[in-house]
Design a protein around this motif. Structure first.
Motif, PDB file in Angstrom:
ATOM      1  N   GLN A 100      80.773  42.654 -11.147  1.00  0.00           N
ATOM      2  CA  GLN A 100      82.189  42.746 -10.752  1.00  0.00           C
ATOM      3  C   GLN A 100      82.536  41.789  -9.613  1.00  0.00           C
ATOM      4  OE1 GLN A 100      82.470  46.970 -10.172  1.00  0.00           O
ATOM      5  NE2 GLN A 100      81.856  46.935  -8.028  1.00  0.00           N
ATOM      6  N   ALA A 101      81.536  41.471  -8.764  1.00  0.00           N
ATOM      7  CA  ALA A 101      81.740  40.413  -7.771  1.00  0.00           C
ATOM      8  C   ALA A 101      81.276  39.126  -8.433  1.00  0.00           C
ATOM      9  CB  ALA A 101      80.913  40.703  -6.523  1.00  0.00           C
ATOM     10  N   GLY A 102      82.204  38.315  -8.900  1.00  0.00           N
ATOM     11  CA  GLY A 102      81.769  37.148  -9.664  1.00  0.00           C
ATOM     12  C   GLY A 102      82.821  36.068  -9.750  1.00  0.00           C
ATOM     13  N   PHE A 104      76.145  42.729  -3.666  1.00  0.00           N
ATOM     14  CA  PHE A 104      75.976  41.350  -4.101  1.00  0.00           C
ATOM     15  C   PHE A 104      74.595  40.869  -3.684  1.00  0.00           C
ATOM     16  CE2 PHE A 104      75.905  36.815  -3.406  1.00  0.00           C
ATOM     17  CZ  PHE A 104      76.240  36.377  -4.670  1.00  0.00           C
ATOM     18  N   SER A 105      73.805  40.481  -4.665  1.00  0.00           N
ATOM     19  CA  SER A 105      72.444  39.995  -4.443  1.00  0.00           C
ATOM     20  C   SER A 105      71.991  39.413  -5.770  1.00  0.00           C
ATOM     21  CB  SER A 105      71.541  41.153  -4.008  1.00  0.00           C
ATOM     22  OG  SER A 105      70.245  40.686  -3.695  1.00  0.00           O
ATOM     23  N   ASP A 106      70.697  39.303  -5.994  1.00  0.00           N
ATOM     24  CA  ASP A 106      70.221  38.833  -7.289  1.00  0.00           C
ATOM     25  C   ASP A 106      68.850  39.433  -7.585  1.00  0.00           C
ATOM     26  OD1 ASP A 106      71.258  36.686  -9.334  1.00  0.00           O
ATOM     27  OD2 ASP A 106      69.079  36.588  -9.350  1.00  0.00           O
ATOM     28  N   ILE A 107      68.522  39.549  -8.867  1.00  0.00           N
ATOM     29  CA  ILE A 107      67.206  40.074  -9.229  1.00  0.00           C
ATOM     30  C   ILE A 107      66.091  39.113  -8.789  1.00  0.00           C
ATOM     31  CG2 ILE A 107      68.105  41.413 -11.181  1.00  0.00           C
ATOM     32  CD1 ILE A 107      66.887  39.291 -13.065  1.00  0.00           C
ATOM     33  N   LEU A 108      66.432  37.846  -8.575  1.00  0.00           N
ATOM     34  CA  LEU A 108      65.385  36.849  -8.273  1.00  0.00           C
ATOM     35  C   LEU A 108      64.934  36.854  -6.815  1.00  0.00           C
ATOM     36  CD1 LEU A 108      66.795  33.988 -10.495  1.00  0.00           C
ATOM     37  CD2 LEU A 108      64.874  35.504 -11.007  1.00  0.00           C
ATOM     38  N   VAL A 109      65.589  37.652  -5.955  1.00  0.00           N
ATOM     39  CA  VAL A 109      65.107  37.723  -4.564  1.00  0.00           C
ATOM     40  C   VAL A 109      63.721  38.387  -4.510  1.00  0.00           C
ATOM     41  CG1 VAL A 109      67.461  37.732  -3.630  1.00  0.00           C
ATOM     42  CG2 VAL A 109      66.253  39.915  -3.928  1.00  0.00           C
ATOM     43  N   GLY A 122      71.466  27.066 -13.413  1.00  0.00           N
ATOM     44  CA  GLY A 122      71.143  28.474 -13.189  1.00  0.00           C
ATOM     45  C   GLY A 122      69.808  28.603 -12.489  1.00  0.00           C
ATOM     46  N   PRO A 123      69.117  29.745 -12.683  1.00  0.00           N
ATOM     47  CA  PRO A 123      67.844  29.951 -11.988  1.00  0.00           C
ATOM     48  C   PRO A 123      66.843  28.850 -12.341  1.00  0.00           C
ATOM     49  CG  PRO A 123      68.592  31.982 -13.053  1.00  0.00           C
ATOM     50  CD  PRO A 123      69.493  30.896 -13.514  1.00  0.00           C
ATOM     51  N   TRP A 124      66.080  28.394 -11.343  1.00  0.00           N
ATOM     52  CA  TRP A 124      65.134  27.297 -11.542  1.00  0.00           C
ATOM     53  C   TRP A 124      63.888  27.527 -10.689  1.00  0.00           C
ATOM     54  CZ3 TRP A 124      64.218  23.380 -14.732  1.00  0.00           C
ATOM     55  CH2 TRP A 124      63.284  22.407 -14.348  1.00  0.00           C
ATOM     56  N   GLY A 140      72.457  49.917  -5.776  1.00  0.00           N
ATOM     57  CA  GLY A 140      71.468  48.866  -5.515  1.00  0.00           C
ATOM     58  C   GLY A 140      70.755  48.574  -6.821  1.00  0.00           C
ATOM     59  N   PHE A 141      70.136  47.421  -6.943  1.00  0.00           N
ATOM     60  CA  PHE A 141      69.530  47.099  -8.243  1.00  0.00           C
ATOM     61  C   PHE A 141      68.293  46.232  -8.092  1.00  0.00           C
ATOM     62  CE2 PHE A 141      70.600  42.636  -8.526  1.00  0.00           C
ATOM     63  CZ  PHE A 141      71.687  42.509  -7.681  1.00  0.00           C
ATOM     64  N   ALA A 142      67.571  46.129  -9.193  1.00  0.00           N
ATOM     65  CA  ALA A 142      66.449  45.195  -9.313  1.00  0.00           C
ATOM     66  C   ALA A 142      66.321  44.831 -10.780  1.00  0.00           C
ATOM     67  CB  ALA A 142      65.150  45.832  -8.817  1.00  0.00           C
ATOM     68  N   LEU A 188      68.361  49.460 -12.879  1.00  0.00           N
ATOM     69  CA  LEU A 188      67.355  48.468 -13.282  1.00  0.00           C
ATOM     70  C   LEU A 188      67.937  47.650 -14.433  1.00  0.00           C
ATOM     71  CD1 LEU A 188      64.193  50.759 -13.257  1.00  0.00           C
ATOM     72  CD2 LEU A 188      64.831  49.034 -11.554  1.00  0.00           C
ATOM     73  N   PHE A 189      67.861  46.328 -14.308  1.00  0.00           N
ATOM     74  CA  PHE A 189      68.379  45.421 -15.326  1.00  0.00           C
ATOM     75  C   PHE A 189      67.218  44.881 -16.154  1.00  0.00           C
ATOM     76  CE2 PHE A 189      71.887  45.217 -12.298  1.00  0.00           C
ATOM     77  CZ  PHE A 189      73.000  45.108 -13.100  1.00  0.00           C
ATOM     78  N   ASP A 190      67.108  45.330 -17.406  1.00  0.00           N
ATOM     79  CA  ASP A 190      66.141  44.702 -18.304  1.00  0.00           C
ATOM     80  C   ASP A 190      66.938  43.812 -19.265  1.00  0.00           C
ATOM     81  OD1 ASP A 190      63.845  43.901 -19.455  1.00  0.00           O
ATOM     82  OD2 ASP A 190      63.372  45.797 -20.457  1.00  0.00           O
TER      83      ASP A 190
HETATM   84  O1  CP3 Z   1      77.028  43.045 -10.563  1.00  0.00           O
HETATM   85  C1  CP3 Z   1      77.289  42.508  -9.461  1.00  0.00           C
HETATM   86  O2  CP3 Z   1      78.454  42.197  -9.119  1.00  0.00           O
HETATM   87  C2  CP3 Z   1      76.157  42.318  -8.468  1.00  0.00           C
HETATM   88  C3  CP3 Z   1      75.624  41.011  -8.421  1.00  0.00           C
HETATM   89  C4  CP3 Z   1      74.575  40.497  -9.374  1.00  0.00           C
HETATM   90  C5  CP3 Z   1      74.287  39.112  -9.444  1.00  0.00           C
HETATM   91  N1  CP3 Z   1      73.186  38.949 -10.216  1.00  0.00           N
HETATM   92  C6  CP3 Z   1      75.047  38.051  -8.759  1.00  0.00           C
HETATM   93  C7  CP3 Z   1      75.074  36.717  -9.372  1.00  0.00           C
HETATM   94  C8  CP3 Z   1      73.662  41.155 -10.207  1.00  0.00           C
HETATM   95  C9  CP3 Z   1      73.559  42.626 -10.562  1.00  0.00           C
HETATM   96  C10 CP3 Z   1      72.785  40.158 -10.722  1.00  0.00           C
HETATM   97  C11 CP3 Z   1      71.629  40.457 -11.584  1.00  0.00           C
HETATM   98  C12 CP3 Z   1      71.007  39.372 -12.353  1.00  0.00           C
HETATM   99  N2  CP3 Z   1      70.692  38.115 -11.927  1.00  0.00           N
HETATM  100  C13 CP3 Z   1      70.506  39.525 -13.666  1.00  0.00           C
HETATM  101  C14 CP3 Z   1      70.549  40.805 -14.463  1.00  0.00           C
HETATM  102  C15 CP3 Z   1      71.887  41.104 -14.984  1.00  0.00           C
HETATM  103  C16 CP3 Z   1      72.318  40.259 -16.136  1.00  0.00           C
HETATM  104  O3  CP3 Z   1      73.374  39.614 -16.015  1.00  0.00           O
HETATM  105  O4  CP3 Z   1      71.624  40.252 -17.166  1.00  0.00           O
HETATM  106  C17 CP3 Z   1      69.942  38.295 -14.048  1.00  0.00           C
HETATM  107  C18 CP3 Z   1      69.322  37.990 -15.385  1.00  0.00           C
HETATM  108  C19 CP3 Z   1      70.049  37.412 -12.936  1.00  0.00           C
HETATM  109  C20 CP3 Z   1      69.568  36.000 -12.818  1.00  0.00           C
HETATM  110  C21 CP3 Z   1      70.734  35.105 -12.653  1.00  0.00           C
HETATM  111  N3  CP3 Z   1      71.420  34.929 -11.482  1.00  0.00           N
HETATM  112  C22 CP3 Z   1      71.399  34.369 -13.661  1.00  0.00           C
HETATM  113  C23 CP3 Z   1      70.985  34.286 -15.102  1.00  0.00           C
HETATM  114  C24 CP3 Z   1      72.520  33.758 -13.057  1.00  0.00           C
HETATM  115  C25 CP3 Z   1      73.606  32.928 -13.725  1.00  0.00           C
HETATM  116  C26 CP3 Z   1      73.407  31.475 -13.605  1.00  0.00           C
HETATM  117  C27 CP3 Z   1      74.690  30.749 -14.007  1.00  0.00           C
HETATM  118  O5  CP3 Z   1      74.985  29.750 -13.352  1.00  0.00           O
HETATM  119  O6  CP3 Z   1      75.382  31.213 -14.924  1.00  0.00           O
HETATM  120  C28 CP3 Z   1      72.506  34.117 -11.705  1.00  0.00           C
HETATM  121  C29 CP3 Z   1      73.490  33.704 -10.684  1.00  0.00           C
HETATM  122  C30 CP3 Z   1      74.412  34.767 -10.219  1.00  0.00           C
HETATM  123  N4  CP3 Z   1      73.997  35.989  -9.772  1.00  0.00           N
HETATM  124  C31 CP3 Z   1      75.822  34.681 -10.131  1.00  0.00           C
HETATM  125  C32 CP3 Z   1      76.251  35.912  -9.586  1.00  0.00           C
HETATM  126  C33 CP3 Z   1      77.660  36.311  -9.252  1.00  0.00           C
HETATM  127  C34 CP3 Z   1      76.706  33.477 -10.519  1.00  0.00           C
HETATM  128  C35 CP3 Z   1      76.367  32.214  -9.811  1.00  0.00           C
HETATM  129  C36 CP3 Z   1      77.052  31.931  -8.486  1.00  0.00           C
HETATM  130  O7  CP3 Z   1      77.770  32.748  -7.943  1.00  0.00           O
HETATM  131  O8  CP3 Z   1      76.835  30.827  -7.958  1.00  0.00           O
END
Ligand code: CP3
Length: 340
Positions: free
Chosen positions: A26-28, A72-77, A93-95, A140-142, A203-205
């Motif tokens: 939702q934050a995006g 707001f965070s990411d699973i990759l932390v 994207g992720p690298w 919170g998530f992972a 948990l995000f699978d």
């Molecule tokens: O839901 C929320 O608002 C919380 C924030 C959140 C983010 N990532 C922020 C984010 C959550 C829950 C995630 C989880 C996440 N991250 C997942 C699991 C959920 C899913 O979507 O399947 C995965 C696979 C990731 C890894 C990741 N991070 C990807 C594939 C990407 C997208 C890359 C791209 O450019 O499209 C990210 C980047 C990311 N994480 C963004 C956000 C808002 C967008 C990039 C940005 O803001 O610069």
């Protein structure tokens, strides 16, 4: 005490006259105020700066009557803290430069002290909780261990993650060692997130659905279940396993409080597979937010009619798309809030 505890009541299975609503991601990027901060700070700076993470978490709540915030965070932390130097490359994207491809690579991955390496997340939670001031719960998530392994081995996003799958099938001993290290780190991380103030864990699978049902039982579900078991007596845990309708029955018998479902499964089939025994979350096709607002409102009503208002959390079937008009996201949330 929470002023709005609708989400927690849905997770407990209490009878409700309308379901709670929030949106994955939702934050995006569909929010102009998100883009403004994205253009100023790179992705992991936003994750690592508590004031920025808090601000971004709160942005969608200022616009829409949401029933939950998600940090707001990411699973990759998590893999970053384990020694994998993930970057977020614009346009890619992720690298990960040094991918995990051998037993020796797995040996070099360590289980970190989460307070030392991920303290910024716990600080962001405490600050967000303060700003939320009890208005709505904080999620919170992972990532699931399997989904993290996908990125660790592949080194970037993929439609099939066949390098990651190949690694598991050729080298199952190393794969299981890696999955266990990710699991142990994730449990320590999430326990600390709960201690810092998260009310619910998801948990995000995201890539579970790439595995066959048999391989899902080998490489994904046992690790998710370890995490669920470690947390379930502290807060409700939601498991969102995208594409894993085949595992709904088994997952519904675990200690999870809710299961996320994507849009490829109908509410009736999801209820049937889970024997109506667990709260379900989902499952609006994110691309359907590109329909006109009146269509969205009609489809949301149909979705709630089918899932029912009890044991149900209205959400999308995956993250919101960057090209969704803000008014359409608003129509989605308001259609749930105004459900009769
Ligand atoms: O839901 C929320 O608002 C919380 C924030 C959140 C983010 N990532 C922020 C984010 C959550 C829950 C995630 C989880 C996440 N991250 C997942 C699991 C959920 C899913 O979507 O399947 C995965 C696979 C990731 C890894 C990741 N991070 C990807 C594939 C990407 C997208 C890359 C791209 O450019 O499209 C990210 C980047 C990311 N994480 C963004 C956000 C808002 C967008 C990039 C940005 O803001 O610069």
């Amino acid at each position: 005490m929470l002023q709005n505890d609708l989400l927690l009541r849905a997770l407990r299975g209490e009878e409700l006259s309308r379901p709670p609503v929030w949106m994955m991601r939702q934050a995006g990027r569909y929010l102009p105020e998100f883009i403004a901060l994205r253009d100023k700070y790179d992705f992991f700076t936003r994750c690592q700066t508590p004031e920025l993470a808090t601000e971004i978490t709160l942005q969608p709540l200022r616009r829409f009557p949401l029933d939950a915030a998600i940090l707001f965070s990411d699973i990759l932390v998590v893999p970053q803290a384990m020694g994998m130097n993930f970057e977020m490359k614009p346009g890619v994207g992720p690298w990960l430069e040094n991918t995990i491809r051998t037993e020796a690579d797995v040996k070099n991955i360590f289980i970190p002290d989460v307070e030392e390496t991920l303290g910024y997340v716990f600080d962001a939670i405490k600050l967000t909780k303060k700003e939320l001031d009890g208005k709505v719960p904080l999620i919170g998530f992972a990532g699931s261990p399997w989904t993290i392994l996908c990125y660790a081995v592949e080194g970037k996003g993929s439609k099939t993650f066949d390098i990651a799958k190949g690694f598991c099938f050729e080298n199952p001993v190393a794969a299981h060692k890696l999955l266990q290290k990710i699991t142990d780190t994730t449990i320590a991380y999430l326990l600390k997130k709960i201690e810092s103030g998260c009310d619910v864990i998801q948990l995000f699978d995201s890539w579970g659905g790439l595995l066959s049902p048999k391989d899902y039982d080998k490489f994904s579900w046992p690790y998710i279940e370890q995490i669920v078991n470690a947390l379930a007596n502290k807060v409700p845990v939601t498991v969102f396993a995208k594409g894993c309708w085949f595992a709904l029955e088994k997952m519904s018998q675990s200690k999870a409080s809710a299961l996320g479902v994507d849009w490829t499964v109908s509410p009736q089939i999801a209820r049937y597979l889970t024997k109506n025994s667990i709260t379900l979350q989902g499952n609006f096709d994110p691309a359907r937010l590109l329909s006109p607002p009146e269509t969205i409102q009609k489809m949301v009503k149909e979705m709630i009619d089918k899932f029912g208002t009890t044991k149900y959390i209205a959400n999308l079937g995956h993250g919101i798309l960057p090209n969704v008009p803000v008014e359409n996201a608003q129509a989605f949330v308001e259609a749930v809030v105004n459900y009769k």
